[in-house]
Enzyme design. Structure first.
Site, PDB file in Angstrom:
ATOM      1  N   SER A 140     -25.502  -3.602   0.297  1.00  0.00           N
ATOM      2  CA  SER A 140     -24.850  -4.744   0.935  1.00  0.00           C
ATOM      3  C   SER A 140     -25.821  -5.913   0.934  1.00  0.00           C
ATOM      4  O   SER A 140     -27.044  -5.726   1.022  1.00  0.00           O
ATOM      5  CB  SER A 140     -24.461  -4.416   2.381  1.00  0.00           C
ATOM      6  OG  SER A 140     -24.035  -5.577   3.071  1.00  0.00           O
ATOM      7  N   TYR A 153     -27.481  -1.395  10.491  1.00  0.00           N
ATOM      8  CA  TYR A 153     -26.706  -1.340   9.250  1.00  0.00           C
ATOM      9  C   TYR A 153     -27.474  -2.017   8.123  1.00  0.00           C
ATOM     10  O   TYR A 153     -27.606  -1.479   7.016  1.00  0.00           O
ATOM     11  CB  TYR A 153     -25.349  -2.014   9.458  1.00  0.00           C
ATOM     12  CG  TYR A 153     -24.500  -2.090   8.211  1.00  0.00           C
ATOM     13  CD1 TYR A 153     -23.746  -0.994   7.799  1.00  0.00           C
ATOM     14  CD2 TYR A 153     -24.456  -3.255   7.439  1.00  0.00           C
ATOM     15  CE1 TYR A 153     -22.969  -1.058   6.645  1.00  0.00           C
ATOM     16  CE2 TYR A 153     -23.677  -3.322   6.301  1.00  0.00           C
ATOM     17  CZ  TYR A 153     -22.940  -2.219   5.907  1.00  0.00           C
ATOM     18  OH  TYR A 153     -22.175  -2.285   4.763  1.00  0.00           O
TER      19      TYR A 153
END
Length: 262
Positions: A140, A153
């Site tokens: 990501s 995350y």
């Protein structure tokens, strides 16, 4: 390994994983689909068999459970037909770091990093011995941006990027292609699981567009593919700046700026 290798895809019941399954099926690859939801896996497998005529196996597995993870590892080690791994399974949780429960954070790390690492480790020796194959790790852009405020995350996705880059250096000379794919905001169920409404967000990329772009990078053998980034030169500049620092890491003494008395 067959001329058209099988592809094992984790998190394949929906979103990015399911779209990868569709695209690889269209290319004539047999599939092994891994996810927790057996009903959705079976529905997807049935449709892809009918549409593309490929063989589709399903493995119901929760990759945060050691027994389930071991079963997928064994399939990757033993099935000589599997030549491509798409490490897509992942999750996110809402809230700030001090609001997130320790057990929730531990499950996040287990899925986003430990499971991905173990699956790559299970297939890499076989691919290196064969001198061919590919590992695709879904990261990501958050892993490059602590400013986005998704601390844990983002840390797991930074791990995915670093691992992919390291594996590319190690395995590339042995004939194994490793790709890190870094999506930005994409319309998947991960937002709902994190307690957010994706429809309230701006500049949301559709899954089809994300995967199609990622596969362009795959075909080009890019080590890092960032579908939303319009100027590849920005990534090249970041890499050049990082590499320019490497010679300075081996100094025997602290830098002068740390030896000056204020």
């Amino acid at each position: 390994m067959p001329a058209i290798p099988s592809v094992l895809i984790t998190g394949a019941s929906s979103g990015i994983g399911a779209t990868y399954a569709e695209r690889f099926a269209r290319r004539g690859h047999d599939l092994v689909l891994v996810a927790r939801d057996r009903a959705r896996l079976e529905a997807l497998a049935t449709r892809l068999r009918q549409e593309s005529g490929v063989t589709v196996d399903i493995l119901q597995a929760d990759l945060t459970k050691s027994g389930d993870l071991a079963a997928v590892e064994a399939r990757l080690r033993d099935d000589q037909r599997i030549g491509i791994l798409v490490n897509n399974a992942g999750t996110a949780i809402g809230g700030s770091f001090i609001e997130q429960g320790t057990d929730d954070v531990a499950r996040l790390v287990a899925l986003n990093t430990t499971a991905l690492l173990r699956l790559a480790s299970a297939i890499a020796p076989r691919l290196a011995k064969a001198g061919e194959g590919a590992i695709v790790n879904i990261g990501s852009v958050v892993g490059l941006a602590p400013e986005f405020g998704m601390t844990v995350y983002g840390a797991t996705k930074a791990f995915v990027l670093f691992l992919s880059q390291g594996l590319s250096l190690e395995l590339g000379p042995k004939g194994v292609y490793v790709q890190a794919v870094l999506p930005a905001t994409t319309r998947t169920e991960i937002w709902e699981r994190a307690g957010a409404d994706v429809n309230t967000l701006s500049n949301v990329m559709e899954v089809d567009d994300l995967v199609d772009a990622a596969l362009v990078g795959f075909d080009r053998r890019e080590p890092v593919t960032i579908p939303p980034l319009p100027d590849a030169g920005q990534w090249d500049a970041l890499q050049a700046a990082r590499q320019a620092m490497l010679p300075n890491y081996g100094n025997q003494y602290p830098a002068e700026r740390y030896r000056t008395v204020v």
